[in-house]
Write a protein that holds these residues in place. Structure first.
Motif, PDB file in Angstrom:
ATOM      1  N   LEU A   5       2.010 -36.926 -38.301  1.00 35.45           N
ATOM      2  CA  LEU A   5       2.076 -36.249 -39.592  1.00 35.45           C
ATOM      3  C   LEU A   5       2.637 -37.252 -40.586  1.00 35.45           C
ATOM      4  CD1 LEU A   5       1.962 -33.750 -41.433  1.00 35.45           C
ATOM      5  CD2 LEU A   5       4.246 -33.163 -40.605  1.00 35.45           C
ATOM      6  N   TRP A  14       4.515 -31.057 -46.962  1.00 40.34           N
ATOM      7  CA  TRP A  14       4.516 -31.612 -45.611  1.00 40.34           C
ATOM      8  C   TRP A  14       5.253 -30.706 -44.625  1.00 40.34           C
ATOM      9  CZ3 TRP A  14       8.478 -33.001 -42.405  1.00 40.34           C
ATOM     10  CH2 TRP A  14       9.735 -33.207 -42.957  1.00 40.34           C
ATOM     11  N   ASP A  18       3.769 -29.231 -41.222  1.00 40.25           N
ATOM     12  CA  ASP A  18       4.471 -29.410 -39.956  1.00 40.25           C
ATOM     13  C   ASP A  18       4.574 -28.084 -39.209  1.00 40.25           C
ATOM     14  OD1 ASP A  18       5.962 -30.979 -38.046  1.00 40.25           O
ATOM     15  OD2 ASP A  18       7.800 -30.116 -38.864  1.00 40.25           O
ATOM     16  N   ARG A  36       6.378 -37.728 -36.847  1.00 43.62           N
ATOM     17  CA  ARG A  36       6.439 -37.739 -38.304  1.00 43.62           C
ATOM     18  C   ARG A  36       6.540 -39.183 -38.780  1.00 43.62           C
ATOM     19  NH1 ARG A  36      11.068 -33.203 -39.302  1.00 43.62           N
ATOM     20  NH2 ARG A  36       9.907 -31.414 -38.494  1.00 43.62           N
ATOM     21  N   ILE A  56      -2.651 -35.589 -41.598  1.00 50.22           N
ATOM     22  CA  ILE A  56      -2.512 -35.416 -40.157  1.00 50.22           C
ATOM     23  C   ILE A  56      -3.529 -36.314 -39.480  1.00 50.22           C
ATOM     24  CG2 ILE A  56      -2.742 -33.778 -38.254  1.00 50.22           C
ATOM     25  CD1 ILE A  56      -1.941 -31.605 -40.438  1.00 50.22           C
TER      26      ILE A  56
END
Length: 100
Positions: A5, A14, A18, A36, A56
């Motif tokens: 991500l 974001w 997530d 991340r 992503i």
């Protein structure tokens, strides 16, 4: 399967991405870790082919990227059945993650 991500701190979407990504993985019965990646510079954005936050990557590929999408530090928008959103929907993520 490797999931990353990519995001930058100035983008509020974001965290939604997530949460939706984790929900999609749970729905598929997968415990795949999500790494991340904080993108902070234009050079990093170029290196990652970062099409905006959140992005992503699944096995290094951005399944939502449009062929002519710009690269850079910006917030990203996604098309969904309900209109434009700052993150893919859980259903869109499930569809992408189920391919593998």
């Amino acid at each position: 399967m490797r999931i990353q991500l990519l995001y930058f701190d100035g983008c509020p979407s974001w965290q939604v991405a997530d949460a939706r990504l984790r929900e999609a993985l749970t729905a598929l019965g997968r415990s795949t870790p999500v790494k991340r990646v904080l993108v902070t510079t234009a050079d990093e954005a170029e290196s990652w082919r970062f099409h905006g936050s959140p992005s992503i990557l699944v096995d290094g590929v951005d399944p939502f990227a449009e062929p002519d999408a710009p690269v850079g530090l910006s917030c990203r928008l996604y098309r969904s059945p309900a209109g434009v959103d700052g993150s893919p929907t859980v259903e869109q993520l499930i569809e992408v993650l189920a391919r593998d």
